[in-house]
Design an enzyme around this catalytic site. Structure first.
Site, mmCIF file in Angstrom:
data_model
loop_
_atom_site.group_PDB
_atom_site.id
_atom_site.type_symbol
_atom_site.label_atom_id
_atom_site.label_comp_id
_atom_site.label_asym_id
_atom_site.label_seq_id
_atom_site.Cartn_x
_atom_site.Cartn_y
_atom_site.Cartn_z
ATOM 1 N N LYS A 32 72.967 -17.525 7.570
ATOM 2 C CA LYS A 32 73.113 -16.959 8.911
ATOM 3 C C LYS A 32 71.970 -17.485 9.764
ATOM 4 O O LYS A 32 70.805 -17.183 9.513
ATOM 5 C CB LYS A 32 73.083 -15.432 8.854
ATOM 6 C CG LYS A 32 73.330 -14.776 10.202
ATOM 7 C CD LYS A 32 73.495 -13.277 10.044
ATOM 8 C CE LYS A 32 73.896 -12.621 11.344
ATOM 9 N NZ LYS A 32 74.142 -11.170 11.174
ATOM 10 N N ASP A 135 77.677 -1.816 12.935
ATOM 11 C CA ASP A 135 78.924 -2.510 13.276
ATOM 12 C C ASP A 135 79.954 -2.304 12.168
ATOM 13 O O ASP A 135 80.509 -3.256 11.630
ATOM 14 C CB ASP A 135 78.661 -4.001 13.496
ATOM 15 C CG ASP A 135 79.808 -4.715 14.199
ATOM 16 O OD1 ASP A 135 80.663 -4.009 14.779
ATOM 17 O OD2 ASP A 135 79.852 -5.952 14.167
#
Length: 238
Positions: A32, A135
């Site tokens: 990431k 999230d």
């Protein structure tokens, strides 16, 4: 920085980061990379990204320690703005599983309820260890070896991913917001499954009962009612 990933496959890009698939220390890896935001001052951008990367790595580590399955954390490189994580093969998101299998068949509903119960318990584990995900959507929950013929889904078959908005020190309000985001995700993407939130909350509260923190669990569910009410008012006002 693009040339640094020339031997990696770009598999996703969001507003904050790109995801690359490749190999690291002879293991399949997901990188990431939080890219530079050129509209921000360089020092501010670096400071914010360092904080985000550290928060994500800390939340991943704490979640694993709490008994919640997440991608294994291999390495953090603040200079290159990268997090190196386990690449998970043979998995699919809850959203994809539902999209491909949803039906009126009782077999599907048995699997869906089993997933919901496990998921609620895992979210409870996060919150009772003061971890806010930030999230929780059906696209950020993976299933491993779950089929429409599965009956009893285990906790090691449900994996939480994308802790990019996570932080440690989770308040009652944070916990309620996490649950509200998950509830909204179910309703908006899979309206037929909206009642599964009750099974999720049942699994959620079970975790607090097991840890003798039932009062805290009840506080979160009461706060969830407030958060729902605020959400409805915003929709009405526009």
């Amino acid at each position: 920085m693009t040339e640094a990933f020339e031997n990696y496959e770009l598999i996703a890009q969001g507003a904050e980061a790109r995801l690359y698939k490749g190999t690291y220390l002879n293991r399949p890896v997901l990188i990431k990379h939080r890219f530079v935001k050129k509209y921000r001052h360089e020092i501010l951008d670096k400071s914010l990204v360092n904080h985000q990367i550290k928060s994500e790595a800390r939340a991943l580590s704490r979640a694993t320690a709490a008994g919640v399955l997440t991608p294994a954390l291999y390495h953090v490189d603040l200079h290159r703005r990268n997090i190196y994580m386990e690449y998970l093969n043979n998995t699919m998101t809850v959203k994809k599983f539902i999209d491909e299998n949803i039906s009126e068949d009782e077999s599907f509903w048995q699997v869906a309820r089993s997933i919901a119960k496990v998921l609620g318990n895992l979210v409870g584990k996060l919150h009772s260890e003061n971890i806010f995900h930030g999230d929780l959507t059906t696209s950020n929950i993976l299933l491993r070896d779950v089929t429409n013929e599965s009956r009893d889904v285990k906790k090691d078959q449900v994996i939480l991913i994308d802790f990019g908005l996570a932080h440690v020190n989770c308040s009652v309000e944070d916990s309620a917001v996490d649950l509200y985001v998950l509830e909204r995700s179910l309703k908006s993407a899979h309206s037929k499954l909206k009642d599964l939130i009750f099974t999720i909350l049942e699994g959620y509260l079970e975790n607090y009962v097991e840890k003798k923190q039932e009062e805290r669990g009840k506080q979160v569910l009461n706060k969830l009612k407030e958060v729902r009410s605020r959400g409805r008012r915003r929709v009405m006002i526009g």
